[in-house]
Design a protein around this motif. Structure first.
Motif, PDB file in Angstrom:
ATOM      1  N   GLU A  97       4.003 -78.767 -43.621  1.00  0.00           N
ATOM      2  CA  GLU A  97       4.486 -79.617 -42.531  1.00  0.00           C
ATOM      3  C   GLU A  97       5.822 -79.100 -42.002  1.00  0.00           C
ATOM      4  O   GLU A  97       6.775 -78.939 -42.763  1.00  0.00           O
ATOM      5  N   LEU A  98       5.860 -78.884 -40.701  1.00  0.00           N
ATOM      6  CA  LEU A  98       7.070 -78.342 -40.067  1.00  0.00           C
ATOM      7  C   LEU A  98       7.747 -79.466 -39.269  1.00  0.00           C
ATOM      8  O   LEU A  98       7.211 -79.943 -38.278  1.00  0.00           O
ATOM      9  N   ASP A  99       8.905 -79.885 -39.759  1.00  0.00           N
ATOM     10  CA  ASP A  99       9.635 -80.971 -39.102  1.00  0.00           C
ATOM     11  C   ASP A  99      11.126 -80.634 -39.043  1.00  0.00           C
ATOM     12  O   ASP A  99      11.508 -79.474 -39.260  1.00  0.00           O
ATOM     13  N   ALA A 100      11.966 -81.631 -38.779  1.00  0.00           N
ATOM     14  CA  ALA A 100      13.403 -81.356 -38.643  1.00  0.00           C
ATOM     15  C   ALA A 100      14.012 -80.890 -39.961  1.00  0.00           C
ATOM     16  O   ALA A 100      15.043 -80.210 -39.970  1.00  0.00           O
ATOM     17  N   TYR A 101      13.363 -81.235 -41.068  1.00  0.00           N
ATOM     18  CA  TYR A 101      13.871 -80.827 -42.376  1.00  0.00           C
ATOM     19  C   TYR A 101      13.541 -79.368 -42.666  1.00  0.00           C
ATOM     20  O   TYR A 101      14.350 -78.628 -43.228  1.00  0.00           O
ATOM     21  N   THR A 102      12.335 -78.959 -42.268  1.00  0.00           N
ATOM     22  CA  THR A 102      11.873 -77.620 -42.638  1.00  0.00           C
ATOM     23  C   THR A 102      12.054 -76.579 -41.526  1.00  0.00           C
ATOM     24  O   THR A 102      12.000 -75.377 -41.800  1.00  0.00           O
TER      25      THR A 102
ATOM     26  N   TYR B 136       1.060 -79.920 -39.763  1.00  0.00           N
ATOM     27  CA  TYR B 136       1.831 -80.857 -38.940  1.00  0.00           C
ATOM     28  C   TYR B 136       2.990 -80.112 -38.299  1.00  0.00           C
ATOM     29  O   TYR B 136       3.609 -79.261 -38.932  1.00  0.00           O
ATOM     30  N   ILE B 137       3.261 -80.446 -37.036  1.00  0.00           N
ATOM     31  CA  ILE B 137       4.448 -79.863 -36.389  1.00  0.00           C
ATOM     32  C   ILE B 137       5.113 -80.929 -35.517  1.00  0.00           C
ATOM     33  O   ILE B 137       4.447 -81.624 -34.748  1.00  0.00           O
ATOM     34  N   ALA B 138       6.421 -81.075 -35.675  1.00  0.00           N
ATOM     35  CA  ALA B 138       7.209 -81.980 -34.828  1.00  0.00           C
ATOM     36  C   ALA B 138       7.979 -81.122 -33.819  1.00  0.00           C
ATOM     37  O   ALA B 138       7.985 -79.897 -33.911  1.00  0.00           O
ATOM     38  N   SER B 139       8.665 -81.771 -32.889  1.00  0.00           N
ATOM     39  CA  SER B 139       9.318 -81.001 -31.826  1.00  0.00           C
ATOM     40  C   SER B 139      10.427 -80.098 -32.370  1.00  0.00           C
ATOM     41  O   SER B 139      10.762 -79.095 -31.753  1.00  0.00           O
ATOM     42  N   ALA B 140      10.982 -80.450 -33.533  1.00  0.00           N
ATOM     43  CA  ALA B 140      11.999 -79.579 -34.137  1.00  0.00           C
ATOM     44  C   ALA B 140      11.400 -78.199 -34.446  1.00  0.00           C
ATOM     45  O   ALA B 140      12.077 -77.176 -34.321  1.00  0.00           O
ATOM     46  N   GLY B 141      10.144 -78.178 -34.844  1.00  0.00           N
ATOM     47  CA  GLY B 141       9.449 -76.921 -35.120  1.00  0.00           C
ATOM     48  C   GLY B 141       9.155 -76.176 -33.836  1.00  0.00           C
ATOM     49  O   GLY B 141       9.403 -74.968 -33.711  1.00  0.00           O
ATOM     50  N   ILE B 142       8.639 -76.890 -32.852  1.00  0.00           N
ATOM     51  CA  ILE B 142       8.324 -76.270 -31.560  1.00  0.00           C
ATOM     52  C   ILE B 142       9.616 -75.762 -30.903  1.00  0.00           C
ATOM     53  O   ILE B 142       9.625 -74.707 -30.263  1.00  0.00           O
ATOM     54  N   GLY B 143      10.705 -76.494 -31.112  1.00  0.00           N
ATOM     55  CA  GLY B 143      11.994 -76.103 -30.541  1.00  0.00           C
ATOM     56  C   GLY B 143      12.449 -74.723 -30.993  1.00  0.00           C
ATOM     57  O   GLY B 143      13.148 -74.015 -30.258  1.00  0.00           O
TER      58      GLY B 143
ATOM     59  N   THR C  85      -3.603 -91.758 -34.808  1.00  0.00           N
ATOM     60  CA  THR C  85      -2.672 -91.896 -35.932  1.00  0.00           C
ATOM     61  C   THR C  85      -1.670 -90.749 -35.930  1.00  0.00           C
ATOM     62  O   THR C  85      -0.457 -90.957 -36.068  1.00  0.00           O
ATOM     63  N   HIS C  86      -2.155 -89.539 -35.728  1.00  0.00           N
ATOM     64  CA  HIS C  86      -1.282 -88.366 -35.702  1.00  0.00           C
ATOM     65  C   HIS C  86      -0.206 -88.519 -34.627  1.00  0.00           C
ATOM     66  O   HIS C  86       0.976 -88.233 -34.850  1.00  0.00           O
ATOM     67  N   ASN C  87      -0.614 -88.988 -33.449  1.00  0.00           N
ATOM     68  CA  ASN C  87       0.351 -89.145 -32.349  1.00  0.00           C
ATOM     69  C   ASN C  87       1.393 -90.215 -32.657  1.00  0.00           C
ATOM     70  O   ASN C  87       2.580 -90.034 -32.373  1.00  0.00           O
ATOM     71  N   ILE C  88       0.944 -91.324 -33.223  1.00  0.00           N
ATOM     72  CA  ILE C  88       1.887 -92.407 -33.554  1.00  0.00           C
ATOM     73  C   ILE C  88       2.882 -91.920 -34.615  1.00  0.00           C
ATOM     74  O   ILE C  88       4.091 -92.167 -34.520  1.00  0.00           O
ATOM     75  N   VAL C  89       2.359 -91.211 -35.611  1.00  0.00           N
ATOM     76  CA  VAL C  89       3.221 -90.642 -36.667  1.00  0.00           C
ATOM     77  C   VAL C  89       4.264 -89.709 -36.042  1.00  0.00           C
ATOM     78  O   VAL C  89       5.454 -89.759 -36.377  1.00  0.00           O
ATOM     79  N   LEU C  90       3.805 -88.890 -35.103  1.00  0.00           N
ATOM     80  CA  LEU C  90       4.705 -87.947 -34.434  1.00  0.00           C
ATOM     81  C   LEU C  90       5.806 -88.696 -33.673  1.00  0.00           C
ATOM     82  O   LEU C  90       6.991 -88.330 -33.750  1.00  0.00           O
ATOM     83  N   ALA C  91       5.421 -89.755 -32.969  1.00  0.00           N
ATOM     84  CA  ALA C  91       6.412 -90.528 -32.197  1.00  0.00           C
ATOM     85  C   ALA C  91       7.479 -91.126 -33.119  1.00  0.00           C
ATOM     86  O   ALA C  91       8.679 -91.084 -32.815  1.00  0.00           O
ATOM     87  N   VAL C  92       7.046 -91.650 -34.256  1.00  0.00           N
ATOM     88  CA  VAL C  92       8.002 -92.273 -35.181  1.00  0.00           C
ATOM     89  C   VAL C  92       8.880 -91.197 -35.836  1.00  0.00           C
ATOM     90  O   VAL C  92      10.090 -91.388 -36.005  1.00  0.00           O
ATOM     91  N   ASP C  93       8.286 -90.069 -36.179  1.00  0.00           N
ATOM     92  CA  ASP C  93       9.038 -88.938 -36.747  1.00  0.00           C
ATOM     93  C   ASP C  93      10.131 -88.513 -35.757  1.00  0.00           C
ATOM     94  O   ASP C  93      11.304 -88.338 -36.129  1.00  0.00           O
ATOM     95  N   GLU C  94       9.740 -88.371 -34.480  1.00  0.00           N
ATOM     96  CA  GLU C  94      10.703 -87.945 -33.455  1.00  0.00           C
ATOM     97  C   GLU C  94      11.832 -88.974 -33.301  1.00  0.00           C
ATOM     98  O   GLU C  94      13.003 -88.613 -33.141  1.00  0.00           O
ATOM     99  N   ALA C  95      11.464 -90.249 -33.353  1.00  0.00           N
ATOM    100  CA  ALA C  95      12.468 -91.313 -33.204  1.00  0.00           C
ATOM    101  C   ALA C  95      13.470 -91.266 -34.360  1.00  0.00           C
ATOM    102  O   ALA C  95      14.688 -91.340 -34.146  1.00  0.00           O
TER     103      ALA C  95
ATOM    104  N   SER D  52      -0.491 -80.921 -30.287  1.00  0.00           N
ATOM    105  CA  SER D  52       0.954 -81.173 -30.283  1.00  0.00           C
ATOM    106  C   SER D  52       1.643 -80.235 -29.296  1.00  0.00           C
ATOM    107  O   SER D  52       2.542 -80.643 -28.558  1.00  0.00           O
ATOM    108  N   PHE D  53       1.205 -78.985 -29.252  1.00  0.00           N
ATOM    109  CA  PHE D  53       1.762 -78.037 -28.286  1.00  0.00           C
ATOM    110  C   PHE D  53       1.397 -78.450 -26.875  1.00  0.00           C
ATOM    111  O   PHE D  53       2.205 -78.384 -25.958  1.00  0.00           O
ATOM    112  N   ASP D  54       0.159 -78.897 -26.729  1.00  0.00           N
ATOM    113  CA  ASP D  54      -0.330 -79.283 -25.413  1.00  0.00           C
ATOM    114  C   ASP D  54       0.414 -80.521 -24.904  1.00  0.00           C
ATOM    115  O   ASP D  54       0.733 -80.628 -23.723  1.00  0.00           O
ATOM    116  N   ASN D  55       0.698 -81.444 -25.805  1.00  0.00           N
ATOM    117  CA  ASN D  55       1.459 -82.653 -25.457  1.00  0.00           C
ATOM    118  C   ASN D  55       2.803 -82.298 -24.843  1.00  0.00           C
ATOM    119  O   ASN D  55       3.318 -83.007 -23.993  1.00  0.00           O
TER     120      ASN D  55
END
Lengths: 145, 115
Positions: B23-28, B56-63, A43-53, B91-94
């Motif tokens: 949560e760390l994303d493109a907004y934060t 939570y961390i998205a690539s915007a945070g890792i960037g 679930t976390h990975n799918i959420v991440l993919a959609v967030d990135e998209a 997420s970092f490992d990915n």
């Protein structure tokens, strides 16, 4: 089999093209993927993919225009979750995006561009098309058990 | 646990310690970018990021880390990380990122790694 949903159920969610709504997208996809029977990691990975998209659409397709829409349709199929994300921004040409070389990336002090790489890594199918002036991203994740 | 993002900055033993929460994303991510940039502007190139409360961390945070890691190292410092929950570590490992950063389990251990 942990699926508690009816097969071929469809869910729909629309957000304005602003990063402050990414949290709502994550909540929506978390609920859909969990209901479908994906475990916490999946679930976390799918959420991440959609967030990135969605982030890519806001930044590149709409170039931060705030008055546009991002439409997310989720189809809960027998053994897979299909997610279709539609926007009406600038045509996205995935073939022009190189796979990032992380070492060079760090040396060049780049900050973005990892989203597509990540989406492809997470999802089983990733297809982009441009129809009737809309970017359509179709992603599929199969259930492992 | 609140999912809203916040951060706080501490200074200890010449190291800027940034505690992340939520949560760390493109907004934060711009808030983190600002904090890292401020430390670098002040010539504090040893930066430790504590992920204990980050969920939570998205690539915007890792960037953000990608953008600044080289500058800190060019100036004799580093960005190290500690206290990641497994979801964040993955997420970092990915991203294939764990090979570029020193990621420690505990803050004390991470502080000792700065020369």
């Amino acid at each position: 089999m942990k699926n508690s949903t009816t097969h071929n159920e469809q869910l729909h969610f629309t957000i304005p093209s602003q990063t402050q709504y990414l949290h709502d997208v994550r909540e929506f996809i978390t609920n859909a993927a969990t209901t479908f029977g994906f475990n916490e990691d999946e679930t976390h990975n799918i959420v991440l993919a959609v967030d990135e998209a969605c982030t890519n659409i806001i930044e590149h397709s709409y170039q931060y225009a705030k008055d546009k829409k991002i439409v997310i349709d989720v189809f809960l199929k027998k053994n897979s979750l299909e997610i279709i994300i539609t926007d009406t921004g600038k045509k996205f040409e995935p073939d022009t995006i190189p796979t990032p070389n992380l070492e060079e990336y760090i040396q060049q002090r780049k900050q973005g561009g990892l989203g597509l790489f990540l989406i492809k890594k997470i999802m089983d199918t990733v297809e982009f098309s441009f129809q009737e002036n809309k970017n359509i991203l179709r992603m599929v994740k199969h259930r492992s058990s | 646990m609140s999912d809203k993002f916040s951060l706080s900055v501490r200074n200890a033993a010449g190291i800027t310690i940034i505690d992340l929460q939520g949560e760390l994303d493109a907004y934060t991510a711009p808030l983190l970018e600002e904090a890292v940039q401020k430390s670098i502007t002040e010539k504090r190139y040893n930066i430790l990021v504590n992920f204990k409360e980050l969920r939570y961390i998205a690539s915007a945070g890792i960037g953000v880390f990608m953008a600044f890691i080289q500058e800190t190292r060019d100036n004799g410092g580093d960005i190290k990380m500690c206290n990641m929950i497994s979801k964040i570590y993955k997420s970092f490992d990915n991203h294939g990122f764990t090979m570029f950063y020193e990621i420690l389990q505990h803050e004390d251990e991470a502080i000792k790694k700065f020369k």
